[in-house]
Each structure stands twice: as C-alpha cells, then as structure tokens.
Design a protein around this motif. Structure first.
Motif, PDB file in Angstrom:
ATOM      1  N   ALA A   1       0.839  -1.192   0.000  1.00 30.63           N
ATOM      2  CA  ALA A   1       0.000   0.000   0.000  1.00 30.63           C
ATOM      3  C   ALA A   1       0.879   1.250   0.000  1.00 30.63           C
ATOM      4  O   ALA A   1       1.987   1.245   0.542  1.00 30.63           O
ATOM      5  CB  ALA A   1      -0.910  -0.008   1.223  1.00 30.63           C
ATOM      6  N   GLY A   2       0.387   2.301  -0.637  1.00 27.59           N
ATOM      7  CA  GLY A   2       1.120   3.560  -0.665  1.00 27.59           C
ATOM      8  C   GLY A   2       1.818   3.843  -1.973  1.00 27.59           C
ATOM      9  O   GLY A   2       2.361   4.943  -2.156  1.00 27.59           O
ATOM     10  N   ILE A   3       1.851   2.901  -2.905  1.00 26.08           N
ATOM     11  CA  ILE A   3       2.441   3.123  -4.223  1.00 26.08           C
ATOM     12  C   ILE A   3       1.443   2.681  -5.290  1.00 26.08           C
ATOM     13  O   ILE A   3       0.592   1.836  -5.055  1.00 26.08           O
ATOM     14  CB  ILE A   3       3.785   2.372  -4.408  1.00 26.08           C
ATOM     15  CG1 ILE A   3       3.556   0.858  -4.384  1.00 26.08           C
ATOM     16  CG2 ILE A   3       4.791   2.792  -3.359  1.00 26.08           C
ATOM     17  CD1 ILE A   3       4.793   0.061  -4.753  1.00 26.08           C
TER      18      ILE A   3
ATOM     19  N   LEU B   1      -5.992  -2.710  -8.486  1.00 25.89           N
ATOM     20  CA  LEU B   1      -5.420  -2.267  -7.216  1.00 25.89           C
ATOM     21  C   LEU B   1      -4.987  -0.812  -7.343  1.00 25.89           C
ATOM     22  O   LEU B   1      -4.167  -0.483  -8.195  1.00 25.89           O
ATOM     23  CB  LEU B   1      -4.216  -3.135  -6.826  1.00 25.89           C
ATOM     24  CG  LEU B   1      -4.495  -4.601  -6.479  1.00 25.89           C
ATOM     25  CD1 LEU B   1      -3.199  -5.313  -6.135  1.00 25.89           C
ATOM     26  CD2 LEU B   1      -5.477  -4.718  -5.330  1.00 25.89           C
ATOM     27  N   ASP B   2      -5.541   0.056  -6.493  1.00 28.48           N
ATOM     28  CA  ASP B   2      -5.145   1.454  -6.523  1.00 28.48           C
ATOM     29  C   ASP B   2      -4.041   1.698  -5.498  1.00 28.48           C
ATOM     30  O   ASP B   2      -3.494   0.761  -4.911  1.00 28.48           O
ATOM     31  CB  ASP B   2      -6.352   2.369  -6.287  1.00 28.48           C
ATOM     32  CG  ASP B   2      -7.065   2.065  -4.969  1.00 28.48           C
ATOM     33  OD1 ASP B   2      -6.460   1.395  -4.113  1.00 28.48           O
ATOM     34  OD2 ASP B   2      -8.221   2.491  -4.808  1.00 28.48           O
ATOM     35  N   LYS B   3      -3.733   2.956  -5.263  1.00 30.30           N
ATOM     36  CA  LYS B   3      -2.595   3.308  -4.410  1.00 30.30           C
ATOM     37  C   LYS B   3      -2.791   2.865  -2.968  1.00 30.30           C
ATOM     38  O   LYS B   3      -1.829   2.484  -2.284  1.00 30.30           O
ATOM     39  CB  LYS B   3      -2.365   4.818  -4.477  1.00 30.30           C
ATOM     40  CG  LYS B   3      -1.108   5.285  -3.759  1.00 30.30           C
ATOM     41  CD  LYS B   3      -0.872   6.765  -3.972  1.00 30.30           C
ATOM     42  CE  LYS B   3       0.418   7.218  -3.284  1.00 30.30           C
ATOM     43  NZ  LYS B   3       0.667   8.663  -3.519  1.00 30.30           N
ATOM     44  N   LYS B   4      -4.020   2.877  -2.471  1.00 27.34           N
ATOM     45  CA  LYS B   4      -4.281   2.567  -1.064  1.00 27.34           C
ATOM     46  C   LYS B   4      -4.350   1.067  -0.785  1.00 27.34           C
ATOM     47  O   LYS B   4      -4.273   0.656   0.364  1.00 27.34           O
ATOM     48  CB  LYS B   4      -5.588   3.223  -0.626  1.00 27.34           C
ATOM     49  CG  LYS B   4      -5.567   4.740  -0.680  1.00 27.34           C
ATOM     50  CD  LYS B   4      -6.900   5.311  -0.251  1.00 27.34           C
ATOM     51  CE  LYS B   4      -6.892   6.833  -0.328  1.00 27.34           C
ATOM     52  NZ  LYS B   4      -8.202   7.421   0.073  1.00 27.34           N
ATOM     53  N   SER B   5      -4.522   0.259  -1.802  1.00 24.80           N
ATOM     54  CA  SER B   5      -4.701  -1.181  -1.606  1.00 24.80           C
ATOM     55  C   SER B   5      -3.379  -1.925  -1.763  1.00 24.80           C
ATOM     56  O   SER B   5      -2.377  -1.372  -2.223  1.00 24.80           O
ATOM     57  CB  SER B   5      -5.733  -1.715  -2.604  1.00 24.80           C
ATOM     58  OG  SER B   5      -5.322  -1.437  -3.924  1.00 24.80           O
TER      59      SER B   5
ATOM     60  N   ASP C   1     -13.243  -3.696  -9.015  1.00 25.65           N
ATOM     61  CA  ASP C   1     -12.120  -2.824  -8.716  1.00 25.65           C
ATOM     62  C   ASP C   1     -12.292  -2.335  -7.288  1.00 25.65           C
ATOM     63  O   ASP C   1     -13.258  -2.674  -6.606  1.00 25.65           O
ATOM     64  CB  ASP C   1     -12.015  -1.675  -9.713  1.00 25.65           C
ATOM     65  CG  ASP C   1     -13.294  -0.848  -9.794  1.00 25.65           C
ATOM     66  OD1 ASP C   1     -14.144  -0.971  -8.889  1.00 25.65           O
ATOM     67  OD2 ASP C   1     -13.445  -0.087 -10.759  1.00 25.65           O
ATOM     68  N   ASN C   2     -11.342  -1.539  -6.824  1.00 30.49           N
ATOM     69  CA  ASN C   2     -11.402  -1.105  -5.431  1.00 30.49           C
ATOM     70  C   ASN C   2     -12.580  -0.182  -5.155  1.00 30.49           C
ATOM     71  O   ASN C   2     -13.127  -0.185  -4.048  1.00 30.49           O
ATOM     72  CB  ASN C   2     -10.095  -0.407  -5.055  1.00 30.49           C
ATOM     73  CG  ASN C   2      -8.915  -1.363  -5.033  1.00 30.49           C
ATOM     74  OD1 ASN C   2      -7.772  -0.955  -5.120  1.00 30.49           O
ATOM     75  ND2 ASN C   2      -9.173  -2.673  -4.937  1.00 30.49           N
ATOM     76  N   ASP C   3     -12.987   0.606  -6.136  1.00 27.18           N
ATOM     77  CA  ASP C   3     -14.154   1.479  -5.945  1.00 27.18           C
ATOM     78  C   ASP C   3     -15.422   0.651  -5.741  1.00 27.18           C
ATOM     79  O   ASP C   3     -16.290   1.023  -4.939  1.00 27.18           O
ATOM     80  CB  ASP C   3     -14.319   2.410  -7.149  1.00 27.18           C
ATOM     81  CG  ASP C   3     -13.208   3.451  -7.221  1.00 27.18           C
ATOM     82  OD1 ASP C   3     -12.617   3.754  -6.169  1.00 27.18           O
ATOM     83  OD2 ASP C   3     -12.926   3.946  -8.331  1.00 27.18           O
ATOM     84  N   PHE C   4     -15.535  -0.466  -6.473  1.00 27.36           N
ATOM     85  CA  PHE C   4     -16.696  -1.342  -6.301  1.00 27.36           C
ATOM     86  C   PHE C   4     -16.726  -1.942  -4.900  1.00 27.36           C
ATOM     87  O   PHE C   4     -17.788  -2.039  -4.268  1.00 27.36           O
ATOM     88  CB  PHE C   4     -16.663  -2.445  -7.354  1.00 27.36           C
ATOM     89  CG  PHE C   4     -17.677  -3.536  -7.142  1.00 27.36           C
ATOM     90  CD1 PHE C   4     -19.008  -3.328  -7.454  1.00 27.36           C
ATOM     91  CD2 PHE C   4     -17.312  -4.765  -6.610  1.00 27.36           C
ATOM     92  CE1 PHE C   4     -19.962  -4.323  -7.247  1.00 27.36           C
ATOM     93  CE2 PHE C   4     -18.242  -5.767  -6.408  1.00 27.36           C
ATOM     94  CZ  PHE C   4     -19.576  -5.542  -6.725  1.00 27.36           C
ATOM     95  N   ILE C   5     -15.557  -2.336  -4.385  1.00 32.36           N
ATOM     96  CA  ILE C   5     -15.500  -2.915  -3.047  1.00 32.36           C
ATOM     97  C   ILE C   5     -15.871  -1.866  -2.002  1.00 32.36           C
ATOM     98  O   ILE C   5     -16.642  -2.146  -1.060  1.00 32.36           O
ATOM     99  CB  ILE C   5     -14.104  -3.492  -2.779  1.00 32.36           C
ATOM    100  CG1 ILE C   5     -13.831  -4.686  -3.710  1.00 32.36           C
ATOM    101  CG2 ILE C   5     -13.959  -3.927  -1.320  1.00 32.36           C
ATOM    102  CD1 ILE C   5     -12.448  -5.271  -3.580  1.00 32.36           C
ATOM    103  N   ARG C   6     -15.351  -0.659  -2.131  1.00 30.70           N
ATOM    104  CA  ARG C   6     -15.691   0.399  -1.163  1.00 30.70           C
ATOM    105  C   ARG C   6     -17.172   0.749  -1.228  1.00 30.70           C
ATOM    106  O   ARG C   6     -17.800   0.998  -0.199  1.00 30.70           O
ATOM    107  CB  ARG C   6     -14.831   1.636  -1.445  1.00 30.70           C
ATOM    108  CG  ARG C   6     -13.341   1.426  -1.175  1.00 30.70           C
ATOM    109  CD  ARG C   6     -12.563   2.719  -1.274  1.00 30.70           C
ATOM    110  NE  ARG C   6     -11.150   2.493  -1.009  1.00 30.70           N
ATOM    111  CZ  ARG C   6     -10.231   2.345  -1.943  1.00 30.70           C
ATOM    112  NH1 ARG C   6     -10.576   2.402  -3.221  1.00 30.70           N
ATOM    113  NH2 ARG C   6      -8.969   2.135  -1.625  1.00 30.70           N
ATOM    114  N   ASP C   7     -17.733   0.776  -2.426  1.00 32.88           N
ATOM    115  CA  ASP C   7     -19.154   1.048  -2.564  1.00 32.88           C
ATOM    116  C   ASP C   7     -19.989  -0.069  -1.939  1.00 32.88           C
ATOM    117  O   ASP C   7     -21.043   0.186  -1.336  1.00 32.88           O
ATOM    118  CB  ASP C   7     -19.502   1.220  -4.043  1.00 32.88           C
ATOM    119  CG  ASP C   7     -20.969   1.549  -4.255  1.00 32.88           C
ATOM    120  OD1 ASP C   7     -21.387   2.658  -3.881  1.00 32.88           O
ATOM    121  OD2 ASP C   7     -21.700   0.690  -4.781  1.00 32.88           O
TER     122      ASP C   7
END
Length: 323
Positions: A16-18, A101-105, A236-242
């Motif tokens: 996470a972080g990159i 996978l985005d920057k936070k994951s 994607d990560n947005d779907f999981i957060r939603d």
C-alpha cells in the motif's frame, strides 16, 4: 534460464502507498541493474593496418610498396563499451495483467514480462475470481467511502449483532447475481437460460464484464472493527468500497473501508507473490518458470503456447545466463 527466455507471467506483492506504475518502474530498475551486472563485457574487434616506419617522401614518382613494412593489429572497438554507449539493457516490457489495485490497496498483482504480454487478453477473458480481505469500520461514512476521506455521517452500531451481520453479508451474493442476471437480458425462467445452464456457460453469460460478488463471509467481528473475505469477478477497489458502504446502510448504520488486501488472483496466491526485497533477476526468473504450469490452462492459444514462447530465441539479443 537466459535473457532470451525471460518471458512469462508472475505475481508480485504490491504494498500500500504506491501505484502500479511506480511498482513497475521500481521492478524494471532492479531487473535492468541485474541484467547489466550479469552481462559479460563483449566488444567487437576490427583490423587496423598501418605502415611500419616513416613514409617515403613523395617526389611525384611512382614508388613500389614491395620494400615497405606494414603492421596489422586486431583491436577492440571501444565505441560499444558501456562507458561510451551506455548500458546494453535499457528497457523491458513489463505490464499489469490483472489490475484493480489502486494506491491505497495491497496484495497480489499479476504481471507479464517480455513477449508474454500477448497473453493478457486470454488471461482476462478467462473470468478468474479474485479474493480479498477487507477491513471495515462501522459507525461513520465518508465522501469517498474510505476511512481517510471526509466524514459526512456518524451513526450508532451497537444494535448490530454477529447473526444479523452474517445474514446481511450472505445477501450480498444473491443481490449481486440477481442484478447481473437482469443486466444480461437473459430470462432465468426461459428455455434458453436452461440450455445455457446445462452447457455450463451460464456464469460467462450472466457475469461477463459486470462486477460480481461470488462469495462473502465474515472473518473477524469486533465492532466497530470488522473484516470480510470476498471473492469477486470484474471488480475494482471502488466497487468494493461502494459495497461496504451499501452494507453499512443495510445494517441501518454506516461503514467505511479501512484496508483492502488481495490474497488471490486466479491461480496466484500470496505464496506465489514475491516481496519487494526479493525483486531480483534470479527470483523473478524462477517465479516465471514455476508459474508456467499454473497459467497454461488459462492462456492457451492456437498459434503458440507459453512453453514455445519461452523456447524461442530473440535475434540480436545476447544470451545472458541467469544463475
């Protein structure tokens, strides 16, 4: 294994972080450094012929070279020295095979190297599930559904029991599959749906290109901190957060996502993904070799297989041996 056979798929652990682009840049730098360090210095030679002694004066008359001595030397061409021309290896084709996978994951990130990038569409079209461990926090909601976002809602969570939580989580799978069945335009009560189900292709018809939750279960329940295990397709990560935000609403509360970690991507698990400290040429070459049998059922092509691709030789490239 030599550089000419450094083509295939492997999994790296993304911290996470990159971003994925930053990971690829760091990976390329490490591989190119090892490649150039393992390359034995080879310089082409040329023949230099020069006259031995002083040249006879030119008085306008024709002179014979029979009595003159010539010196023939074979020298190395320093124009191709790395200090002059730069390092021999200066580029590599490394691409993300299965993103999301985005920057936070963090978690398993499947990559391709070399000419194995031609198998990316086949791997993506294989509809391979991906598994996540998601940490969530009950009691508040943010603008971007992430724990680090701006808080917009605060609510109570004391009324949420483990039994109620498990019941709502189980309903996520049914709701997701029902939505995708309706989206596909296929009537699940029709003869067409029955024939497709008998042929075993119903999943590919109803779930293709749509985010879907295949399974979901609670791993740890200690309100307000809860962890889930989710198996998804096309997410994607947005779907999981939603999804976590919707889960909080169904629980008559609110929830945000604090951590997303991918633990499995198709045949690749956490055991197959190499950590940052192991991103070396020898380790990645071994990972490519070990993963050939795992990915072979998902990337078959009529014209070429991964073994044949690895056995091909690339013209114009040195055969650098990887210890």
């Amino acid at each position: 294994m030599s550089f000419n056979k450094l083509h295939g798929l492997f999994a790296a652990h993304k911290p996470a972080g990159i971003t994925c682009s930053q990971l690829i840049g760091t990976l390329k730098t490490s591989l190119l450094k090892d490649l150039n360090a393992s390359q034995k210095l080879y310089l082409p030679t040329f023949v230099e012929v020069k006259q031995f002694g002083k040249e006879a004066p030119n008085d306008g008359k024709e002179t014979s070279n029979e009595n003159q001595l010539w010196k023939v030397e074979e020298k190395k061409d320093l124009r191709f020295h790395p200090l002059v021309a730069g390092p021999y290896f200066n580029r590599l084709n490394v691409q993300v095979v299965s993103g999301g996978l985005d920057k936070k994951s963090s978690g398993v990130l499947v990559l391709s190297i070399g000419r194995a990038s031609q198998y990316i569409p086949a791997y993506q079209n294989a509809l391979l599930p991906r598994q996540y461990h998601v940490n969530m926090q009950l009691g508040y909601a943010t603008s971007d559904y992430d724990a680090e976002g701006k808080v917009i809602v605060k609510s109570t969570y004391r009324h949420i029991s483990r039994e109620k939580f498990d019941r709502v989580v189980t309903g996520l799978t049914k709701t997701s599959r029902r939505y995708n069945s309706n989206y596909s335009g296929l009537d699940m009560q029709s003869q067409e749906a029955y024939d497709i189900a008998v042929s075993g292709k119903l999943e590919s018809v109803t779930l293709f290109n749509q985010p879907t939750i295949l399974t979901a279960k609670c791993l740890h329940f200690n309100p307000p901190y809860v962890s889930l295990e989710m198996e998804c397709l096309n997410e994607d990560n947005d779907f999981i957060r939603d999804t976590i935000n919707s889960l909080g609403i169904k629980l008559k509360s609110s929830a945000v996502t604090s951590r997303i970690n991918r633990t499995k991507d198709g045949p690749f698990t956490m055991e197959h993904s190499i950590l940052r400290k192991h991103w070396t040429l020898a380790n990645i070459a071994q990972c490519i070799k070990d993963s050939k049998e795992m990915v072979k059922p998902f990337i078959k092509r009529k014209d070429m297989f991964l073994d044949e691709l690895a056995d091909e030789q690339v013209k114009g490239q040195p055969d650098v041996q990887i210890q």
